[in-house]
Scaffold this active site. Structure first.
Site, PDB file in Angstrom:
ATOM      1  N   GLN A  50      33.428  85.177  99.830  1.00 28.48           N
ATOM      2  CA  GLN A  50      34.023  85.594  98.877  1.00 28.48           C
ATOM      3  C   GLN A  50      34.096  87.199  98.630  1.00 28.48           C
ATOM      4  O   GLN A  50      34.412  87.855  97.864  1.00 28.48           O
ATOM      5  CB  GLN A  50      33.101  85.011  97.673  1.00 28.48           C
ATOM      6  CG  GLN A  50      33.575  83.730  97.382  1.00 28.48           C
ATOM      7  CD  GLN A  50      32.557  83.042  95.997  1.00 28.48           C
ATOM      8  OE1 GLN A  50      31.295  82.854  96.523  1.00 28.48           O
ATOM      9  NE2 GLN A  50      33.036  83.200  94.916  1.00 28.48           N
ATOM     10  N   CYS A 107      33.240  79.606  89.375  1.00 31.82           N
ATOM     11  CA  CYS A 107      33.516  80.291  90.816  1.00 31.82           C
ATOM     12  C   CYS A 107      33.813  81.684  90.621  1.00 31.82           C
ATOM     13  O   CYS A 107      34.840  82.011  89.907  1.00 31.82           O
ATOM     14  CB  CYS A 107      34.462  79.645  91.651  1.00 31.82           C
ATOM     15  SG  CYS A 107      34.484  80.194  93.397  1.00 31.82           S
ATOM     16  N   HIS A 149      28.218  73.609  96.549  1.00 31.98           N
ATOM     17  CA  HIS A 149      29.534  74.470  95.911  1.00 31.98           C
ATOM     18  C   HIS A 149      29.595  75.857  97.056  1.00 31.98           C
ATOM     19  O   HIS A 149      30.673  76.064  97.707  1.00 31.98           O
ATOM     20  CB  HIS A 149      29.219  75.344  94.674  1.00 31.98           C
ATOM     21  CG  HIS A 149      30.534  76.032  94.183  1.00 31.98           C
ATOM     22  ND1 HIS A 149      31.326  75.756  93.494  1.00 31.98           N
ATOM     23  CD2 HIS A 149      30.875  77.298  94.703  1.00 31.98           C
ATOM     24  CE1 HIS A 149      32.109  76.810  93.147  1.00 31.98           C
ATOM     25  NE2 HIS A 149      31.812  77.815  93.969  1.00 31.98           N
ATOM     26  N   HIS A 153      32.310  76.681 100.268  1.00 27.21           N
ATOM     27  CA  HIS A 153      32.715  78.039 100.668  1.00 27.21           C
ATOM     28  C   HIS A 153      32.637  78.252 102.113  1.00 27.21           C
ATOM     29  O   HIS A 153      33.490  78.933 102.732  1.00 27.21           O
ATOM     30  CB  HIS A 153      32.028  78.997  99.869  1.00 27.21           C
ATOM     31  CG  HIS A 153      32.648  79.477  98.549  1.00 27.21           C
ATOM     32  ND1 HIS A 153      33.873  79.778  98.472  1.00 27.21           N
ATOM     33  CD2 HIS A 153      32.235  79.473  97.318  1.00 27.21           C
ATOM     34  CE1 HIS A 153      34.013  79.816  96.928  1.00 27.21           C
ATOM     35  NE2 HIS A 153      32.994  79.762  96.358  1.00 27.21           N
TER      36      HIS A 153
HETATM   37 ZN    ZN Z   1      32.634  79.719  94.481  1.00 31.92          ZN
END
Ligand code: ZN
Length: 182
Positions: A50, A107, A149, A153
């Site tokens: 991310q 998210c 979660h 990723h």
């Molecule tokens: Zn996320």
């Protein structure tokens, strides 16, 4: 220093994270910047993908969430969540267990989007800490959900991959709609 969080559509979100072989100063700095970024964005978890870096590193902190309980067991002992937060997980491996539970997820790469996601209620986790120590623990509740979660990723999987096709279409339409308004 906070880092930029990449939005849905960025290729890093679909990249499988490389294993981290050396937990060096660069990785320690990255973990600290990811924690700062997660707190600034008011999230409970953040994966390296991310912030545009596909490596096996994620950070989690659920201690501020009072309305969705979490459990943590280390060596079969129930321990106080707050004393073990934040978690920095390097090269984590998980074994989900327990019956599937449905709960709402968001998210940081999908600002404003929330959806119900069904996942196993518990998870056994093995990972390295920032000190290179091997961690092993069992999580339940929100913490188990957050770990699954974030682990997704690290393998290029997003929460929208775990909802129905109709729900995914709704989410994608919502994102496009948001983009039109900007
Ligand atoms: Zn996320």
């Amino acid at each position: 220093m906070t880092l930029s969080i990449v939005p849905y559509g960025h290729p890093a979100l679909r990249a499988k994270g490389r294993r981290i072989e050396n937990i060096d100063a660069r990785i320690r700095a990255l973990a600290n910047e990811m924690l700062e970024t997660m707190y600034a964005a008011e999230g409970v978890g953040l994966a390296a993908q991310q912030v545009g870096l596909p490596v096996q590193l994620c950070v989690i902190d659920v201690k501020g969430v009072k309305d969705r309980p979490s459990t943590l067991r280390i060596a079969d002992q129930v321990v106080e969540i707050a004393e073990h937060m934040p978690l920095v997980l390097i090269n984590p491996e998980i074994e989900p267990f327990g019956k599937p539970e449905t709960g709402v997820e968001g998210c940081l790469s999908f600002p404003g989007v929330r959806s119900d996601v069904t996942r196993p209620a518990g998870v056994l986790v093995r990972a390295q800490s920032l000190d290179g120590e091997m961690l092993e623990f069992e999580a339940g509740g929100l913490l188990a959900r957050a770990i699954q979660h974030e682990h997704d990723h690290l393998h290029g999987i997003l929460f929208i991959d775990r909802v129905s096709a109709a729900e995914r279409e709704r989410i994608e339409a919502e994102i496009l709609d948001g983009a039109d308004r900007v």
